[in-house]
Design a protein around this motif. Structure first.
Motif, short mmCIF file in Angstrom:
data_model
loop_
_atom_site.label_atom_id
_atom_site.label_comp_id
_atom_site.label_asym_id
_atom_site.label_seq_id
_atom_site.Cartn_x
_atom_site.Cartn_y
_atom_site.Cartn_z
N VAL A 1 -23.43 -18.83 43.40
CA VAL A 1 -24.75 -19.38 43.10
C VAL A 1 -24.70 -20.11 41.77
O VAL A 1 -24.29 -19.56 40.75
N THR B 1 -32.36 -15.92 45.05
CA THR B 1 -31.76 -16.23 46.34
C THR B 1 -32.73 -15.95 47.46
O THR B 1 -33.69 -15.19 47.30
N ASP C 1 -33.18 -20.49 44.01
CA ASP C 1 -32.11 -21.38 43.55
C ASP C 1 -31.06 -21.59 44.63
O ASP C 1 -30.35 -22.60 44.64
N GLN C 2 -30.94 -20.61 45.54
CA GLN C 2 -29.92 -20.67 46.58
C GLN C 2 -30.45 -20.04 47.85
O GLN C 2 -31.17 -19.03 47.81
N ASP D 1 -26.28 -22.70 51.54
CA ASP D 1 -25.05 -22.10 52.05
C ASP D 1 -25.28 -21.61 53.48
O ASP D 1 -26.43 -21.43 53.91
N VAL E 1 -32.23 -27.13 45.46
CA VAL E 1 -31.76 -25.85 46.00
C VAL E 1 -30.32 -25.97 46.51
O VAL E 1 -29.91 -26.99 47.03
N GLN E 2 -29.55 -24.90 46.29
CA GLN E 2 -28.18 -24.82 46.81
C GLN E 2 -28.23 -24.20 48.20
O GLN E 2 -28.77 -23.12 48.39
N ARG F 1 -34.43 -28.76 51.56
CA ARG F 1 -34.11 -29.70 50.48
C ARG F 1 -35.32 -30.56 50.14
O ARG F 1 -35.54 -30.89 48.96
N THR G 1 -29.09 -18.78 51.76
CA THR G 1 -28.04 -18.57 52.76
C THR G 1 -28.69 -18.52 54.13
O THR G 1 -29.56 -17.69 54.37
N SER H 1 -23.15 -26.40 50.43
CA SER H 1 -22.16 -26.18 49.37
C SER H 1 -21.07 -25.20 49.80
O SER H 1 -19.89 -25.39 49.50
N ASN H 2 -21.45 -24.11 50.48
CA ASN H 2 -20.50 -23.07 50.87
C ASN H 2 -20.80 -22.61 52.29
O ASN H 2 -21.95 -22.59 52.73
#
Length: 642
Positions: A634, A416, A373-374, A462, A459-460, A453, A376, A485-486
């Protein structure tokens, strides 16, 4: 409104127009001289040869000579138009641009000040009004509030006028370019070329100065030249890979041997194009590519990570089997191989050799990169290459485990993944002040993230960025709004002013949350004294000073839950002692003032004992706070993924 929104147009450099005009003059002189010599020598042939029945042979060059003369006249006319524009039109436009450029920075600064003053005045008004609406303090706060809002309105109006002037300049620049182009297209001469018998010789132009197809990037063209070139290179690389999958294996091997730099170009293919290419491969093509050119699939962004891992591990085996590999690069690849043998098994997302010196570059992922889902993505600063991968892998794997644990604690089903991006040459202290290397890093980082992506649209994404990596990463964020996003920035070497303005806009619009930290230390020469040195060049802005950036501590102390109204103390973290990202005893990361007084040389050369804790050392406050903030940030799992 978020500052001046109009981008100043680029004005054609008059010096370059003059240089082009000089080249046309030289070309005209050379054409005229060459044709004169050819005609003269042709006509003197009768002095040497007596050919009966060919008395008019010396006239055979008359028609080509007239065509050449016409072409020389066309070149002269084009030179005149260029010099006229260079002397009169474009210098005036450049002067207007320079004046506007000088106003933009100050206008944006006044607007930012007015925006901040208005926010402070609003907060003071609310506070005083809530306390006692009739008090003198409340009335004063109300008056100051109105004054601040009036000042903000005034600066907004000034920005609007400035935007209008920039728009007029852009129109005038485009019109001047169109006028120059139209004037050049109107020139004729030399396009009607005849041979000795009068037959027309075809040329590649319909008229002098214009090709049959409009050139990319022309005024009014919907696709800028840079984008056209990028797309063309992407398409050409994809077509070459398609050929590799179906051509004779020996032909492919020979081509790869002659083009060792092609592996580094594969990752620059547009992820959407790469994904379509991947889906068209048949089993036979994949088998051939795996055997003779595994890099051609392993470095494609936008395809399944597990497939990339399989092909890149084969590339790694082939690279290690190369007898021509240098000892340094072999050691780096062996270190990569050891990291890949760890449990849990990481994914090798890319692997290629740098075109300049053959240095290996790679990206490695932990977790389910395809369905998380995320994600980094971490990246490094100067003096970092695959030789530092084991240390970085330790930080990345620790972050993956810690964020996963934090997500699991409250019973969340969100997942993650963590990626270490080491595909760029960050250079050394000798080029840390320049923007060129961060530019290159930003391009590759963008391809990697767009690939994530493309493979997983929801997907998020970061980022965790260190040192000069903050320069590259934030530039990529600025050029691709909404992709990230972050972002967490550690010991930033600074970002460019243009990037800073775009980041402020994205944060104001709610597209981005940015966090920044730098170790301050407990004495004047302690802490991270290296990071600010990177801001003395082409990327001078401290990201912590950008409106909207959230700062957090790396000086040691408690770690709190940032999502709570009353943050709960859940852990403590150690202080980061210098600029290092992992634990290190390198002396230039920290300076002891007492030792500096006693022995200046010893202070700079003596290794630090005990080793200094780094920004992403699992024991550090900055690492632990980042882990908690990443987990808190997240988004809930996408529907259908639970």
């Amino acid at each position: 409104m978020n500052g001046c929104s109009g981008a100043l147009p680029t004005v054609l450099d008059s010096a370059k127009l003059h240089a082009l005009a000089d080249r046309l003059r030289l070309a005209a002189e050379e054409v005229d001289d060459a044709m004169t010599q050819a005609t003269d020598r042709w006509r003197r042939m009768s002095e040497v040869f007596d050919v009966r029945g060919a008395q008019s042979a010396h006239h055979l060059l008359d028609r080509p000579a007239r065509s050449a003369e016409s072409f020389v006249e066309a070149l002269a006319a084009a030179r005149t138009r260029l010099t006229d524009a260079a002397d009169a039109v474009f210098p005036d436009l450049q002067r207007r641009r320079d004046l506007l450029a000088a106003r933009v920075a100050s206008a944006n600064e006044r607007y930012d000040d007015a925006l901040r003053d208005a926010a402070e005045a609003e907060a003071r008004y609310v506070r005083e009004n809530d306390a006692d609406a009739r008090s003198a303090a409340a009335l004063t706060a109300a008056s100051r509030r109105m004054a601040a809002w009036d000042a903000r309105t005034t600066t907004e109006a000034a920005l609007g006028e400035l935007d209008a002037e920039i728009a007029r300049l852009r129109h005038d620049v485009e019109q001047a370019e169109d006028d120059l182009a139209s004037g050049l297209r109107a020139i004729s001469g030399g396009d009607e070329v005849s041979d000795a018998w009068g037959a027309r010789v075809g040329v590649s132009q319909d008229y002098w100065g214009g090709m049959r197809a409009a050139y990319p990037g022309r005024p009014g063209s919907p696709e800028p030249l840079a984008d056209r070139l990028t797309r063309s290179l992407s398409d050409a690389s994809a077509e070459r890979i398609s050929w590799m999958g179906r051509a004779d294996r020996d032909d492919v091997r020979r081509w790869v041997e002659r083009h060792p730099d092609f592996a580094s170009a594969v990752g620059l293919i547009d992820p959407g194009r790469a994904r379509r290419l991947w889906m068209r491969f048949d089993p036979a093509a994949l088998v051939q590519l795996f055997t003779v050119a595994p890099f051609a699939v392993g470095n494609l962004n936008g395809i399944p990570a597990t497939t990339r891992d399989d092909f890149n591990r084969e590339s790694l085996s082939q690279m290690l089997a190369d007898d021509a590999l240098s000892d340094e690069h072999r050691e780096q690849l062996r270190g990569l191989s050891e990291v890949l043998d760890d449990d849990p098994r990481p994914l090798l997302l890319s692997l290629f050799a740098e075109t300049d010196d053959g240095s290996p570059r790679a990206s490695i992922g932990w977790g389910d990169v395809d369905s998380a889902d995320q994600i980094t993505t971490l990246t490094h600063g100067i003096h970092e290459d695959l030789g530092k991968l084991p240390a970085w892998a330790g930080s990345a794997e620790a972050m993956q485990e810690a964020v996963s644990a934090h997500l699991a604690a409250p019973g969340s089903s969100a997942t993650t993944a963590t990626v270490m991006f080491m595909e760029w040459d960050s250079g050394s202290m000798f080029n840390v002040l320049n923007i060129e290397r961060p530019d290159n890093g930003a391009v590759r980082l963008a391809r990697l993230l767009h690939g994530f992506r493309a493979q997983s649209p929801g997907v998020q994404l970061d980022l965790g960025l260190h040192s000069l990596g903050t320069t590259a990463g934030t530039q990529m964020i600025a050029e691709h709004p909404g992709l990230v996003s972050n972002a967490w920035l550690y010991g930033s070497a600074g970002i460019s002013e243009r990037t800073a303005r775009e980041l402020a806009r994205q944060m104001s619009a709610g597209q981005l949350a940015m966090h920044a930290t730098i170790a301050s230390g407990t004495h004047p020469l302690g802490g991270d004294w290296i990071a600010p040195l990177g801001r003395l060049g082409e990327h001078p802005v401290d990201p912590a000073r950008i409106l909207g950036t959230q700062t957090f501590s790396s000086d040691g102390g408690v770690v709190g839950d940032s999502e709570s109204d009353e943050p709960a103390i859940v852990a403590r973290g150690a202080a980061t002692g210098g600029h290092n990202v992992q634990r290190s005893d390198l002396p230039f990361y920290r300076i002891d003032p007492a030792q500096l007084v006693l022995s200046p040389v010893g202070a700079l050369l003596q290794p630090w004992d005990p080793p200094s804790v780094g920004y992403l050392d699992p024991a550090s406050q900055s690492f632990r706070q980042s882990v908690m903030d990443i987990a808190d940030g997240v988004a809930p799992p996408r529907e259908g993924t639970q």
